[in-house]
Design a protein around this motif. Structure first.
Motif, mmCIF file in Angstrom:
data_model
loop_
_atom_site.group_PDB
_atom_site.id
_atom_site.type_symbol
_atom_site.label_atom_id
_atom_site.label_comp_id
_atom_site.label_asym_id
_atom_site.label_seq_id
_atom_site.Cartn_x
_atom_site.Cartn_y
_atom_site.Cartn_z
ATOM 1 N N GLY A 189 0.840 -1.181 0.000
ATOM 2 C CA GLY A 189 0.000 0.000 0.000
ATOM 3 C C GLY A 189 0.879 1.236 0.000
ATOM 4 O O GLY A 189 2.068 1.181 -0.331
ATOM 5 N N ASP A 190 0.286 2.371 0.363
ATOM 6 C CA ASP A 190 1.080 3.593 0.458
ATOM 7 C C ASP A 190 2.021 3.497 1.654
ATOM 8 O O ASP A 190 1.586 3.238 2.775
ATOM 9 N N MET A 191 3.305 3.701 1.433
ATOM 10 C CA MET A 191 4.299 3.584 2.496
ATOM 11 C C MET A 191 4.977 4.927 2.682
ATOM 12 O O MET A 191 5.783 5.365 1.854
ATOM 13 N N GLY A 192 4.628 5.623 3.745
ATOM 14 C CA GLY A 192 5.221 6.922 3.999
ATOM 15 C C GLY A 192 6.598 6.783 4.612
ATOM 16 O O GLY A 192 6.781 6.121 5.626
ATOM 17 N N LEU A 193 7.578 7.410 4.013
ATOM 18 C CA LEU A 193 8.951 7.363 4.513
ATOM 19 C C LEU A 193 9.508 8.782 4.528
ATOM 20 O O LEU A 193 9.264 9.554 3.591
ATOM 21 N N ASP A 194 10.243 9.114 5.566
ATOM 22 C CA ASP A 194 10.820 10.452 5.594
ATOM 23 C C ASP A 194 12.098 10.490 4.761
ATOM 24 O O ASP A 194 12.577 9.474 4.274
ATOM 25 N N SER A 195 12.641 11.670 4.596
ATOM 26 C CA SER A 195 13.769 11.847 3.680
ATOM 27 C C SER A 195 15.038 11.173 4.166
ATOM 28 O O SER A 195 15.964 10.960 3.389
ATOM 29 N N ASP A 196 15.109 10.844 5.454
ATOM 30 C CA ASP A 196 16.327 10.240 5.991
ATOM 31 C C ASP A 196 16.261 8.717 6.048
ATOM 32 O O ASP A 196 17.162 8.081 6.547
ATOM 33 N N SER A 197 15.151 8.132 5.536
ATOM 34 C CA SER A 197 14.971 6.695 5.694
ATOM 35 C C SER A 197 15.571 5.878 4.569
ATOM 36 O O SER A 197 15.533 4.664 4.607
ATOM 37 N N GLY A 198 16.087 6.495 3.565
ATOM 38 C CA GLY A 198 16.640 5.721 2.463
ATOM 39 C C GLY A 198 17.378 6.613 1.487
ATOM 40 O O GLY A 198 17.408 7.839 1.612
ATOM 41 N N ASN A 199 18.004 6.001 0.518
ATOM 42 C CA ASN A 199 18.699 6.746 -0.512
ATOM 43 C C ASN A 199 17.787 6.883 -1.718
ATOM 44 O O ASN A 199 17.313 5.888 -2.272
ATOM 45 N N ALA A 239 8.988 -10.557 2.643
ATOM 46 C CA ALA A 239 9.598 -9.468 3.402
ATOM 47 C C ALA A 239 9.080 -9.484 4.828
ATOM 48 O O ALA A 239 8.031 -10.083 5.116
ATOM 49 N N ASP A 240 9.811 -8.829 5.706
ATOM 50 C CA ASP A 240 9.394 -8.669 7.093
ATOM 51 C C ASP A 240 8.689 -7.325 7.255
ATOM 52 O O ASP A 240 8.915 -6.395 6.495
ATOM 53 N N GLY A 241 7.851 -7.261 8.260
ATOM 54 C CA GLY A 241 7.151 -6.011 8.519
ATOM 55 C C GLY A 241 5.712 -6.073 8.060
ATOM 56 O O GLY A 241 5.341 -6.901 7.223
ATOM 57 N N PRO A 242 4.886 -5.200 8.618
ATOM 58 C CA PRO A 242 3.465 -5.220 8.268
ATOM 59 C C PRO A 242 3.219 -4.705 6.858
ATOM 60 O O PRO A 242 3.995 -3.945 6.301
ATOM 61 N N MET A 243 2.111 -5.134 6.297
ATOM 62 C CA MET A 243 1.704 -4.706 4.961
ATOM 63 C C MET A 243 0.602 -3.670 5.105
ATOM 64 O O MET A 243 -0.407 -3.908 5.765
ATOM 65 N N ASP A 244 0.783 -2.526 4.499
ATOM 66 C CA ASP A 244 -0.140 -1.408 4.663
ATOM 67 C C ASP A 244 -1.284 -1.511 3.653
ATOM 68 O O ASP A 244 -1.295 -0.851 2.620
ATOM 69 N N HIS A 245 -2.251 -2.391 3.953
ATOM 70 C CA HIS A 245 -3.444 -2.525 3.121
ATOM 71 C C HIS A 245 -4.658 -2.545 4.028
ATOM 72 O O HIS A 245 -4.761 -3.372 4.928
ATOM 73 N N SER A 246 -5.595 -1.649 3.804
ATOM 74 C CA SER A 246 -6.825 -1.608 4.596
ATOM 75 C C SER A 246 -7.964 -2.213 3.795
ATOM 76 O O SER A 246 -8.036 -2.061 2.568
ATOM 77 N N TRP A 247 -8.869 -2.897 4.517
ATOM 78 C CA TRP A 247 -9.993 -3.552 3.853
ATOM 79 C C TRP A 247 -11.089 -2.543 3.564
ATOM 80 O O TRP A 247 -11.417 -1.690 4.394
#
Length: 214
Positions: A62-72, A172-180
């Motif tokens: 789903g939509d995955m919000g990440l801030d600017s410091d979380s990745g390249n 992958a590990d971690g929750p999946m951002d999908h709402s019913w």
């Protein structure tokens, strides 16, 4: 004079002919397309529901919000700006049997919905063209399609989200951002068709009563 009058008589076409023809073409395209995909998959040249030599099962987030410091990132957002990548796909080139199963279960409900909707629509239009819209057969098919779409609006997203989450956890590990949420188009169409079927049933009963009086 009678012969001339008969020649001048214009043949009235059934107004449902065009819709019936178009729905018949849709049935041929849908059924033929999936049939061809099944045959080519069987002989190693195609893919269907995660099966086939070149099949690559994927699951979309789903939509995955990440801030600017979380990745390249290729872009450089300013401080305080949130990067929101959408529909990130996780794919595997060497899927396991379980991954193929969950991928199939994720995609199969939508295919079943399409095939059933197109086929029942064609059969309903055929019945309406041959027997008229105020017939028990036409009303029955509308009622079936309406209840099918109502059930589909709830069951399809439930099955798809469950299968997607199982496929996600295998990649992958971690929750999946999908709402019913229900399939609103199917829900509204189902309500409309069930209501229309009731109207047609009442109209059919009135027509039969009038024919009995006459």
């Amino acid at each position: 004079m009678d012969a001339v009058a008969k020649k001048r008589t214009i043949k009235v076409r059934n107004p449902l002919d065009l819709l019936t023809t178009l729905s018949g073409m849709a049935v041929c395209l849908v059924v033929g397309g999936y049939g061809w995909a099944a045959v080519t998959t069987l002989f190693g040249g195609g893919t269907l529901f995660g099966y086939g030599h070149d099949a690559v099962p994927c699951v979309a987030t789903g939509d995955m919000g990440l801030d600017s410091d979380s990745g390249n990132w290729l872009l450089r957002p300013h401080a305080g700006i949130e990067v929101v990548p959408t529909h990130v796909n996780l794919c595997t080139q060497n899927p396991s049997a379980g991954q193929r199963l969950w991928y199939t279960l994720e995609n199969l409900p939508g295919t079943v919905t399409l095939i059933v909707a197109v086929l029942v629509t064609y059969l309903a239009l055929q019945r309406a063209r041959n027997q008229g819209p105020y017939s028990s057969g036409f009303a029955a098919k509308l009622r079936f399609l309406g209840w099918f779409l109502l059930a589909d609006s709830v069951l399809r997203p439930t099955i798809q989200i469950y299968a997607s989450r199982r496929l996600w956890t295998s990649m992958a590990d971690g929750p999946m951002d999908h709402s019913w949420q229900p399939v609103w188009a199917c829900l509204l169409a189902g309500i409309a068709l069930v209501t229309l079927a009731r109207i047609m049933t009442a109209g059919t009963a009135m027509r039969e009563d009038l024919e009995g009086v006459v």
